[in-house]
Motif scaffolding. Structure first.
Motif, PDB file in Angstrom:
ATOM      1  N   ILE A 284       0.857  -1.197   0.000  1.00 13.22           N
ATOM      2  CA  ILE A 284       0.000   0.000   0.000  1.00 13.22           C
ATOM      3  C   ILE A 284       0.886   1.237   0.000  1.00 13.22           C
ATOM      4  CG2 ILE A 284      -1.830   1.257   1.177  1.00 13.22           C
ATOM      5  CD1 ILE A 284      -2.793  -1.391   0.196  1.00 13.22           C
ATOM      6  N   ALA A 285       0.634   2.137  -0.938  1.00 21.38           N
ATOM      7  CA  ALA A 285       1.419   3.367  -1.057  1.00 21.38           C
ATOM      8  C   ALA A 285       0.515   4.583  -0.928  1.00 21.38           C
ATOM      9  CB  ALA A 285       2.158   3.393  -2.387  1.00 21.38           C
ATOM     10  N   ARG A 286       1.141   5.717  -0.661  1.00 16.72           N
ATOM     11  CA  ARG A 286       0.425   6.983  -0.443  1.00 16.72           C
ATOM     12  C   ARG A 286       1.063   8.087  -1.283  1.00 16.72           C
ATOM     13  NH1 ARG A 286       1.217  11.746   2.221  1.00 16.72           N
ATOM     14  NH2 ARG A 286      -0.457  12.615   3.535  1.00 16.72           N
ATOM     15  N   ASN A 292       3.433  16.657  -5.228  1.00 14.39           N
ATOM     16  CA  ASN A 292       4.477  16.148  -6.108  1.00 14.39           C
ATOM     17  C   ASN A 292       4.159  14.721  -6.543  1.00 14.39           C
ATOM     18  OD1 ASN A 292       5.314  14.405  -3.923  1.00 14.39           O
ATOM     19  ND2 ASN A 292       6.425  16.149  -3.053  1.00 14.39           N
ATOM     20  N   CYS A 293       5.123  14.095  -7.193  1.00 12.15           N
ATOM     21  CA  CYS A 293       4.930  12.750  -7.751  1.00 12.15           C
ATOM     22  C   CYS A 293       5.441  11.647  -6.831  1.00 12.15           C
ATOM     23  CB  CYS A 293       5.647  12.645  -9.093  1.00 12.15           C
ATOM     24  SG  CYS A 293       7.450  12.816  -8.967  1.00 12.15           S
ATOM     25  N   GLU A 294       5.883  11.986  -5.626  1.00  5.65           N
ATOM     26  CA  GLU A 294       6.537  11.005  -4.761  1.00  5.65           C
ATOM     27  C   GLU A 294       5.532  10.147  -4.003  1.00  5.65           C
ATOM     28  OE1 GLU A 294       9.415  12.933  -2.323  1.00  5.65           O
ATOM     29  OE2 GLU A 294      10.460  13.860  -4.018  1.00  5.65           O
ATOM     30  N   HIS A 362       9.625   9.081  -8.692  1.00  9.49           N
ATOM     31  CA  HIS A 362       8.537   8.883  -7.726  1.00  9.49           C
ATOM     32  C   HIS A 362       9.016   8.264  -6.412  1.00  9.49           C
ATOM     33  CE1 HIS A 362       8.645   4.705  -8.893  1.00  9.49           C
ATOM     34  NE2 HIS A 362       8.025   4.884 -10.056  1.00  9.49           N
ATOM     35  N   LYS A 363      10.312   7.921  -6.325  1.00  5.44           N
ATOM     36  CA  LYS A 363      10.958   7.434  -5.094  1.00  5.44           C
ATOM     37  C   LYS A 363      10.477   6.064  -4.633  1.00  5.44           C
ATOM     38  CE  LYS A 363      13.208  11.309  -4.780  1.00  5.44           C
ATOM     39  NZ  LYS A 363      14.633  11.350  -5.194  1.00  5.44           N
ATOM     40  N   LEU A 438      10.106  10.856 -17.134  1.00  3.01           N
ATOM     41  CA  LEU A 438       9.447  11.867 -17.968  1.00  3.01           C
ATOM     42  C   LEU A 438       7.978  11.997 -17.581  1.00  3.01           C
ATOM     43  CD1 LEU A 438      10.921  11.236 -21.548  1.00  3.01           C
ATOM     44  CD2 LEU A 438      11.824  12.613 -19.677  1.00  3.01           C
ATOM     45  N   PHE A 439       7.330  10.857 -17.318  1.00  2.00           N
ATOM     46  CA  PHE A 439       5.931  10.878 -16.879  1.00  2.00           C
ATOM     47  C   PHE A 439       5.795  11.602 -15.540  1.00  2.00           C
ATOM     48  CE2 PHE A 439       2.777   8.897 -14.075  1.00  2.00           C
ATOM     49  CZ  PHE A 439       1.606   9.135 -14.774  1.00  2.00           C
ATOM     50  N   CYS A 440       6.661  11.277 -14.596  1.00  2.00           N
ATOM     51  CA  CYS A 440       6.571  11.883 -13.260  1.00  2.00           C
ATOM     52  C   CYS A 440       6.882  13.377 -13.273  1.00  2.00           C
ATOM     53  CB  CYS A 440       7.520  11.165 -12.302  1.00  2.00           C
ATOM     54  SG  CYS A 440       7.010   9.491 -11.843  1.00  2.00           S
ATOM     55  N   PHE A 441       7.717  13.813 -14.205  1.00  2.00           N
ATOM     56  CA  PHE A 441       8.008  15.245 -14.262  1.00  2.00           C
ATOM     57  C   PHE A 441       6.744  16.032 -14.567  1.00  2.00           C
ATOM     58  CE2 PHE A 441       9.687  19.182 -16.071  1.00  2.00           C
ATOM     59  CZ  PHE A 441      10.610  19.523 -15.084  1.00  2.00           C
TER      60      PHE A 441
END
Length: 500
Positions: A284-286, A292-294, A362-363, A438-441
């Motif tokens: 599970i991620a948040r 931001n994209c992280e 995205h880390k 590139l997507f996350c930027f």
């Protein structure tokens, strides 16, 4: 190029379909019009390693007739043994050549798959190569040759999306009979067991005909996404376009690996499953899409996630604190009865981290097939994350100016080329990494380049579901936290029409 007469013969002979020049340079091949029998003869006449030199024998005294007979018998044995040794050495050489042949064939298969992707991909910046992978099977009897990865991915896309309206309606009605089948067909992923167990918990806790999906409303939380299927919200609506299902509750920075399950009302904070494989294990991620994209990992199942949220992500007041404490207790008791672990998150996260090859923007980390011994499957980008962000920021600063965009692309293009070369050399993860960055930027000007890289990378690591998801997302990528549900503007057929 080496002379054909001194090269070992390719074990596939006239049936070899490899077009790789390195393979042709290493192994000899018969002419295409040569009969198979000739090919077999030629293979049997391949150069054999020379026999070891025999040590000179010392003179011996004359022997009796019986000794001569014994010597003849001994010589016969020694001759047989010498032939046997030569044959063994020959077999060893053939085996080594066969192993080299198989290794070259394996590399050639990957290169053929890359060629097919590059020739079929619709990416705006991708240029088609002349060489394409063929579908001919080898004549190896011991195993069945699988179709190239690109072919399997193309068939998956065709099977799931190239359907007429009538077929879609019939399929929609049939799938509604099984929520699990509906979710896997429409969202292209498999839900883990804790997903269904958590819905069972919500149903048990919902009193007085309350809706299970609204169990957490008092804390400003809503169950969404695939939970809408379990809540029967799709039962009385017409089928949507295939891409609409894949965009359902997909926030701006959600990569294909992420699927939203729970949202914090009136904010960009959302929680969901993270999958490195479409049907693999989940964490599970948040993410807060307004920042931001992280992404941060918080649990390994829905029960652990809600416990985390109630403890760290919700402001409790004297009015809702008792309800939160009671709910936490209920979750722990239910999980204990159903034998759902609540203390395995750290170990699972550590195990996953060992599989990641890089962090990405995205880390959350990128997990792709990678052989650490041979270092095949991934190679680092030529720039650090910080330098890459500086290059990409030029697209934002351009603000649509074509001259500035061209100048920015001159800086980015070498990295895109390097990623494509990495794919040619079986380091497929590099294209996925750069495409993800590139997507996350988040700059729309980079969408076409991100799509080309991700389509290529996901095909070569055999994740066609993620290709469909990223294509659908980039077709209509929405910022903010409103208008993300495809059910918002739907007129349900079970609502009476007052005009009748």
């Amino acid at each position: 190029m080496a002379d054909n007469s001194v090269k070992p013969a390719c074990k596939y002979g006239i049936k070899c379909y490899r077009q790789n020049q390195a393979h042709k340079d290493q192994f000899s091949h018969p002419p295409k019009d040569r009969p198979k029998d000739d090919d077999d003869d030629r293979r049997s006449k391949s150069p054999q390693p020379p026999a070891k030199k025999q040590k000179p024998s010392t003179p011996s005294p004359p022997e009796s007739d019986s000794d001569a007979d014994d010597e003849k018998r001994s010589d016969g044995v020694n001759e047989t043994k010498s032939k046997s040794d030569d044959e063994n050495r020959s077999e060893d050489e053939d085996k080594e050549g066969s192993e080299n042949d198989e290794e070259e064939d394996s590399k050639s298969e990957k290169n053929d798959a890359v060629a097919e992707i590059e020739s079929n991909s619709n990416g705006s910046n991708g240029s088609s190569k002349n060489d394409t992978a063929t579908d001919e099977a080898t004549d190896e009897p011991s195993s069945t040759t699988a179709e190239p990865v690109g072919v399997r991915c193309s068939e998956f896309i065709k099977e799931n999306f190239d359907k007429g309206p009538h077929a879609q309606r019939a399929e929609h009605k049939k799938l509604l009979e099984s929520p699990a089948d509906f979710i896997s067909s429409k969202f292209l992923v498999k839900m883990p067991n804790d997903f269904y167990a958590f819905w069972e918990f919500c149903e048990a806790e919902s009193k007085n005909n309350a809706k299970p999906e609204a169990l957490f409303k008092k804390f400003g939380l809503s169950l969404v996404g695939p939970f809408d299927v379990l809540a029967k919200k799709f039962d009385n609506v017409d089928p949507f376009e295939p891409g609409d299902y894949l965009r359902h509750w997909r926030f701006y920075y959600d990569p294909p690996e992420f699927q939203t399950l729970l949202v914090k009302d009136k904010s960009g904070i959302h929680y969901g499953y993270w999958r490195d494989e479409p049907s693999g294990e989940c964490l599970i991620a948040r993410n807060d899409a307004t920042k931001n994209c992280e992404f941060d990992f918080i649990a390994d199942n829905m029960f652990g996630a809600v416990l985390y949220i109630l403890e760290k992500d919700i402001r409790l007041s004297p009015f809702n604190r008792p309800a939160a404490l009671a709910l936490k207790k209920s979750i722990e008791n239910f999980a204990h009865r159903k034998q759902i672990p609540l203390k395995t998150f750290s170990a699972k996260l550590k195990a996953r981290n060992l599989k990641t090859v890089c962090k990405t923007f995205h880390k959350a980390g990128l997990a792709v097939p990678y052989n650490r011994k041979t270092e095949v499957g991934y190679r680092q980008l030529g720039e650090s994350d910080a330098n890459l962000k500086k290059i990409l920021s030029k697209f934002t600063e351009a603000k649509g100016d074509k001259t500035l965009i061209t100048a920015a692309m001159d800086k980015l293009q070498p990295l895109i080329t390097a990623a494509n070369i990495a794919c040619d050399e079986s380091d497929f993860g590099t294209a996925v990494e750069l495409g993800t960055d590139l997507f996350c930027f988040g700059e729309p000007e980079l969408h076409s380049d991100a799509l080309q890289l991700l389509v290529t990378g996901y095909k070569l690591v055999n994740k066609p579901q993620f290709i469909a998801i990223i294509k659908a997302h980039l077709e209509n990528r929405t910022k903010g936290y409103t208008g993300l549900s495809i059910l918002d503007s739907v007129k349900r057929s079970d609502v009476p029409d007052s005009t009748k």
